[in-house]
Design an enzyme around this catalytic site. Structure first.
Site, short mmCIF file in Angstrom:
data_model
loop_
_atom_site.label_atom_id
_atom_site.label_comp_id
_atom_site.label_asym_id
_atom_site.label_seq_id
_atom_site.Cartn_x
_atom_site.Cartn_y
_atom_site.Cartn_z
N ARG A 14 -5.98 -8.36 -8.49
CA ARG A 14 -7.10 -9.14 -9.04
C ARG A 14 -7.55 -8.48 -10.33
O ARG A 14 -7.49 -7.26 -10.46
CB ARG A 14 -8.30 -9.13 -8.09
CG ARG A 14 -8.00 -9.68 -6.73
CD ARG A 14 -8.48 -11.09 -6.63
NE ARG A 14 -8.19 -11.62 -5.32
CZ ARG A 14 -8.44 -12.87 -4.97
NH1 ARG A 14 -8.99 -13.70 -5.83
NH2 ARG A 14 -8.16 -13.30 -3.77
N HIS A 67 1.01 0.87 -13.14
CA HIS A 67 1.80 -0.34 -13.42
C HIS A 67 3.28 0.06 -13.50
O HIS A 67 3.63 1.07 -14.12
CB HIS A 67 1.35 -1.00 -14.72
CG HIS A 67 2.09 -2.27 -14.98
ND1 HIS A 67 1.84 -3.42 -14.27
CD2 HIS A 67 3.10 -2.54 -15.84
CE1 HIS A 67 2.67 -4.37 -14.69
NE2 HIS A 67 3.44 -3.86 -15.65
N LEU A 75 -10.56 -7.31 -12.42
CA LEU A 75 -11.98 -7.00 -12.25
C LEU A 75 -12.76 -7.63 -13.41
O LEU A 75 -12.23 -7.72 -14.53
CB LEU A 75 -12.19 -5.49 -12.21
CG LEU A 75 -11.57 -4.78 -10.98
CD1 LEU A 75 -11.52 -3.27 -11.21
CD2 LEU A 75 -12.34 -5.12 -9.70
N GLY A 114 0.78 -1.23 0.00
CA GLY A 114 0.00 0.00 0.00
C GLY A 114 0.81 1.28 0.00
O GLY A 114 0.33 2.32 0.43
C1 GAR Z 1 3.26 -1.17 -7.45
O1 GAR Z 1 4.58 -1.18 -7.96
C2 GAR Z 1 2.26 -1.20 -8.59
O2 GAR Z 1 2.67 -0.49 -9.71
C3 GAR Z 1 2.19 -2.68 -8.87
O3 GAR Z 1 2.15 -3.26 -7.60
C4 GAR Z 1 2.96 -2.50 -6.72
C5 GAR Z 1 2.18 -2.26 -5.46
O4 GAR Z 1 2.99 -1.65 -4.48
N1 GAR Z 1 1.04 -3.02 -9.69
C6 GAR Z 1 1.08 -3.93 -10.65
O5 GAR Z 1 2.06 -4.61 -10.88
C7 GAR Z 1 -0.19 -4.08 -11.45
N2 GAR Z 1 -0.01 -5.01 -12.49
P1 GAR Z 1 2.33 -0.90 -3.26
O6 GAR Z 1 1.33 -1.89 -2.63
O7 GAR Z 1 3.45 -0.60 -2.33
O8 GAR Z 1 1.63 0.32 -3.77
#
Ligand code: GAR
Length: 194
Positions: free
Chosen positions: A90, A108, A92, A12
């Site tokens: 997940r 991303h 959607l 998060g």
């Molecule tokens: C982030 O780097 C986000 O870009 C990635 O998950 C991480 C969450 O970190 N999302 C993806 O890879 C979506 N395909 P966080 O929980 O510390 O924000």
């Protein structure tokens, strides 16, 4: 004022950066709640400590259909206009996305359309790219697809390790996401956003 919710699955840190921007008045919008599919998500505690309601989406017991009904109810009760995905791992359902087309945003950690999926940073690193980065985009029915709103390039340095690259990518995410949301929520067209 625009109202939004943030969905997370893990640490998060992106949610926290957005919540900080709201708390400091830099992002002029109401963060109504933070929700997660993962009861152990560290981000839920962070949200609570920052004073934002933290909700659980019960994918385990209710399945995707039930969890999305729960989410839809939370959104309508809270008059949520935008759903912001921040590390929500997940997919959607097409029905959920179609009912809110253009109102769901994702971040991303790669320069899409390259390296979508669960490990964008690691995939780009192993491929040996010299420039990678971060993408904020509207969500469609695909995986990390949908119209791109903003991107920030992050060069891979010769001295980088995967860990040092990850750090710089996350730093880039934390700056880019709330700024992009600020433009989006205030109705500034994509062409005028940086
Ligand atoms: C982030 O780097 C986000 O870009 C990635 O998950 C991480 C969450 O970190 N999302 C993806 O890879 C979506 N395909 P966080 O929980 O510390 O924000």
């Amino acid at each position: 004022m625009t109202s939004f919710a943030v969905l997370i699955s893990g640490r998060g840190t992106n949610m926290a950066a957005i919540a900080r921007a709201v708390a400091r008045g830099k992002l002029d919008a109401r963060l109504k709640f933070v929700a997660s599919d993962n009861p152990g998500a560290a981000g839920l505690d962070i949200a609570r400590k920052m004073g934002f309601p933290a909700e659980m989406l019960d994918y385990g017991k209710e399945g995707r259909r039930g969890a999305e009904q729960q989410l839809a109810l939370l959104c309508s009760r809270n008059n949520v206009e935008w759903i912001v995905l921040a590390g929500f791992m997940r997919l959607l359902s097409p029905e959920f996305v179609a009912a809110r087309r253009g109102r769901i945003v994702n971040i991303h950690p790669s320069l899409l359309p390259s390296f979508p999926g669960r490990d964008g940073i690691g995939d780009a690193w192993r491929y040996g790219v010299k420039i990678t980065g971060v993408t904020v985009h509207l969500v469609d029915e695909g995986v990390d697809s949908g119209p791109i709103l903003a991107q920030k390039a992050v060069p891979v340095r010769p001295c980088d390790t995967l860990e040092s690259l990850e750090k710089r990518i996350h730093r880039a995410e934390h700056g880019l996401y709330w700024k992009t949301l600020a433009g989006l929520f205030s109705g500034v067209p994509a062409s005028e956003r940086s």
